[in-house]
Scaffold this active site. Structure first.
Site, PDB file in Angstrom:
ATOM      1  CG  ASP A 160      -1.728   1.229   1.386  1.00  0.00           C
ATOM      2  OD1 ASP A 160      -2.370   1.636   0.402  1.00  0.00           O
ATOM      3  OD2 ASP A 160      -1.716   1.830   2.476  1.00  0.00           O
ATOM      4  CG  ASP A 162      -4.399  -0.907   3.185  1.00  0.00           C
ATOM      5  OD1 ASP A 162      -4.663  -0.710   1.989  1.00  0.00           O
ATOM      6  OD2 ASP A 162      -3.720  -0.121   3.870  1.00  0.00           O
TER       7      ASP A 162
END
Length: 323
Positions: free
Chosen positions: A5, A208
């Site tokens: 990420d 996430d």
């Protein structure tokens, strides 16, 4: 494959508002309206907007009927008008008109690795905010180390492609998947998983969590959200991305240690049992003394424990080209 990420993972996770552009009003008005909505959000970019307003000593008005649009932005009722703040593509989907002359400013900010969000009042764009989140100093080294270990590194982010590419260049990442929603992140991880192909996902935010749960190995950043840590298999308490390489190397060392221990555990029995059963007696007259058999069993246990204790002195190898 290791999928990373961007915000809070590759970057510091402490974004700041660097630029404000107002369309027919003052920059402080744009910031005031944006902060009124973002004060109800937990997203790092939202916190950056609120902190900027507080630093400017702006009186933030109350907001009503706040709604978070996952992966897009947020909206609320402020001063008798509906205020939206978020992705420019989302605002256009909501029917907010876009003047092509504004695109050059946006592209300039995005080429610097900044995230650009728009602020709309009713059905018109009142301004733009550019938010910068610098890379962690150790991120390029961590990416280089993972690549030298033979792992493919992918940047997976909800940010726009231009900003994502700029950050990826700074970190040394070649493959970028940008402008994806949280559910799309999980679907992308699922598409990467194949037989004999393992995927690790590294992230820190609520968005996430689905991808962390979907991956073969979910690795959360300890400075991130509790939801991400709960959905992951490993948590890097320091937040240092180099810990990903260390975790993989330590896991490999542990598996090697297990294989060695299995060898030590079985080699004595493999050799000793046939001798104790008299396999060599017809040819050599050898039999295994019970005292020697007991010593061999003890030595087997000692060798396994001693070999396992070597992991206490494990030191992760340094990337090539670094001391």
């Amino acid at each position: 494959t290791v999928v990373l990420d961007k915000t809070g993972t590759l970057t510091e996770g402490r974004p700041t508002v660097t630029d404000i552009w107002a369309n027919g009003s003052s920059p402080l008005t744009v910031l005031r309206l944006a902060a009124a909505v973002e004060r109800h959000s937990e997203h790092p970019l939202a916190q950056a907007v609120v902190q900027k307003a507080e630093a400017e000593k702006i009186a933030i008005p109350p907001a009503w009927h706040f709604q978070a649009r996952v992966g897009s932005g947020a909206e609320a009722w402020v001063e008798d008008q509906w205020i939206r703040i978020g992705r420019l593509s989302w605002l256009q989907e909501m029917g907010i008109p876009w003047d092509p002359s504004w695109s050059e400013r946006v592209q300039n900010w995005e080429s610097q690795g900044k995230t650009v969000i728009g602020v709309a009042q009713s059905q018109s764009l009142v301004g733009l905010l550019a938010i910068a989140d610098p890379l962690k100093p150790t991120s390029p080294e961590a990416v280089q180390h993972l690549q030298q270990m033979g792992l493919e590194v992918i940047l997976l982010t909800g940010d726009n492609p231009t900003t994502a590419q700029a950050v990826a260049r700074q970190a040394g990442i070649q493959r970028v998947i940008a402008q994806v929603r949280p559910d799309q992140k999980a679907a992308y991880i699922r598409s990467l998983r194949q037989p004999r192909h393992r995927v690790a996902m590294v992230g820190d935010g609520i968005n996430d969590a689905p991808a962390l749960a979907e991956a073969d190995v979910g690795i959360a950043i300890g400075t991130g959200t509790d939801v991400a840590m709960a959905a992951s298999d490993i948590t890097l308490m320091s937040g240092d991305l180099r810990g990903v390489a260390t975790a993989i190397q330590l896991s490999r060392a542990t598996l090697n240690n297990i294989r060695q221990n299995l060898f030590f555990a079985f080699i004595y029995n493999t050799l000793g049992i046939p001798i104790a059963a008299g396999a060599l007696y017809p040819f050599t007259g050898w039999l295994l003394n019970p005292m020697l058999a007991g010593a061999a069993m003890a030595l087997s246990s000692i060798s396994v424990v001693a070999n396992a204790l070597r992991l206490r002195h494990f030191q992760p190898p340094k990337p090539a080209g670094r001391r």
